[in-house]
Write a protein that holds these residues in place. Structure first.
Motif, mmCIF file in Angstrom:
data_model
loop_
_atom_site.group_PDB
_atom_site.id
_atom_site.type_symbol
_atom_site.label_atom_id
_atom_site.label_comp_id
_atom_site.label_asym_id
_atom_site.label_seq_id
_atom_site.Cartn_x
_atom_site.Cartn_y
_atom_site.Cartn_z
ATOM 1 N N PRO A 63 0.844 -1.199 0.000
ATOM 2 C CA PRO A 63 0.000 0.000 0.000
ATOM 3 C C PRO A 63 0.880 1.250 0.000
ATOM 4 O O PRO A 63 2.080 1.186 0.288
ATOM 5 N N THR A 96 -7.860 1.319 4.425
ATOM 6 C CA THR A 96 -7.126 1.357 3.165
ATOM 7 C C THR A 96 -8.135 1.306 2.024
ATOM 8 O O THR A 96 -9.037 0.469 2.033
ATOM 9 N N VAL A 98 -8.683 1.053 -2.108
ATOM 10 C CA VAL A 98 -8.088 0.688 -3.389
ATOM 11 C C VAL A 98 -8.770 1.479 -4.501
ATOM 12 O O VAL A 98 -9.994 1.440 -4.644
ATOM 13 N N ALA A 117 -3.410 0.981 -3.433
ATOM 14 C CA ALA A 117 -4.094 0.930 -2.142
ATOM 15 C C ALA A 117 -3.564 2.074 -1.285
ATOM 16 O O ALA A 117 -2.369 2.118 -0.977
ATOM 17 N N ARG A 119 -3.728 4.808 2.115
ATOM 18 C CA ARG A 119 -4.149 4.951 3.507
ATOM 19 C C ARG A 119 -3.464 6.163 4.129
ATOM 20 O O ARG A 119 -2.316 6.467 3.797
ATOM 21 N N SER A 178 -5.435 -2.758 9.005
ATOM 22 C CA SER A 178 -6.468 -1.881 8.453
ATOM 23 C C SER A 178 -7.501 -2.680 7.671
ATOM 24 O O SER A 178 -7.212 -3.756 7.137
ATOM 25 N N THR A 179 -8.704 -2.155 7.610
ATOM 26 C CA THR A 179 -9.739 -2.675 6.720
ATOM 27 C C THR A 179 -9.441 -2.179 5.310
ATOM 28 O O THR A 179 -9.090 -1.007 5.127
ATOM 29 N N ILE A 180 -9.553 -3.054 4.319
ATOM 30 C CA ILE A 180 -9.291 -2.679 2.929
ATOM 31 C C ILE A 180 -10.598 -2.743 2.147
ATOM 32 O O ILE A 180 -11.301 -3.764 2.192
ATOM 33 N N ARG A 182 -12.804 -1.429 -1.634
ATOM 34 C CA ARG A 182 -12.729 -0.953 -3.011
ATOM 35 C C ARG A 182 -14.136 -0.577 -3.463
ATOM 36 O O ARG A 182 -15.085 -1.325 -3.215
ATOM 37 N N ARG A 201 -10.486 -6.860 2.817
ATOM 38 C CA ARG A 201 -9.915 -7.434 4.045
ATOM 39 C C ARG A 201 -10.660 -6.844 5.241
ATOM 40 O O ARG A 201 -10.794 -5.630 5.360
#
Length: 218
Positions: A63, A96, A98, A117, A119, A178-180, A182, A201
């Motif tokens: 990221p 995060t 994307v 990605a 953050r 972190s939560t990812i 999109r 994620r």
């Protein structure tokens, strides 16, 4: 030989780390989750050094940490409305996002499929470094398969002389990644806060909190 510097020493420590980044070297820094190891994302050699130090393949690109939403907008071709609303709510923080990367930047972070990605960490030392050095490719400061470092000293035990500067700021506050997410660009509803949000994620920001900003895909 690597340096261990304490962020309590003030601007000198941040400036030393920023110089190392500008020279294509690796830096360990505190974040709001775990300690990270980072490099200049615009230097292919620096990114290769980062992946090699981790023992990580190009199939797992790092990221990029930014100091502001404005920085993020300069790196992305588009930040959909729902993604922008999430950033305004949870940045700085453990989220995060994307988004499609601007192709003209010409960077090579690995196999990203044209995305990046992004953050903004909730850690003042990290933000000060990002304001000084610019955006950085950052991943957790540990060898692949080993526990993430909670201090710069723990990171040094794993990464040693592969890193030029270690910034120590005491134990990391978090530990949960972190939560990812999109949000698709250019599709129906993508520019609408009610559009579908894909959680790539599950992490520190709960699904319920994400769902306040749009329908969760799947």
């Amino acid at each position: 030989m690597s340096e261990m510097l304490n962020v309590a020493d003030g601007a000198a420590a941040i400036e030393a780390a920023a110089r190392a980044v500008a020279e294509g070297q690796l830096v360990v820094l505190p974040t709001d989750t775990v300690y990270g190891v980072g490099s200049d994302p615009f230097s292919a050699a620096a990114v290769t050094r980062l992946l090699t130090a981790k023992g990580r393949g190009r199939d797992k690109p790092s990221p990029v940490l930014v100091a502001s939403l404005d920085d993020a907008e300069r790196l992305a071709t588009e930040i959909p409305t729902a993604a922008r609303a999430l950033a305004r709510e949870f940045w700085p923080g453990a989220l995060t996002i994307v988004v499609p990367a601007r192709p003209e930047i010409g960077w090579d972070l690995g196999e990203t499929n044209g995305t990046v990605a992004l953050r903004m960490p909730d850690n003042e030392a990290a933000l000060e470094l990002l304001r000084t050095a610019g955006p950085m490719a950052v991943t957790s400061a540990n060898l692949t398969g080993q526990p993430p470092a909670q201090t710069a000293a723990q990171a040094r035990e794993q990464l040693g002389e592969k890193v030029a500067v270690y910034l120590e700021a005491g134990p990391a506050r978090g530990g949960v990644p972190s939560t990812i997410v999109r949000v698709a660009c250019g599709s129906a509803g993508a520019g609408d806060p009610a559009g579908a949000i894909e959680i790539l994620r599950h992490g520190a920001i709960s699904d319920a909190d994400i769902a306040r900003f749009g329908r969760i895909a799947g």
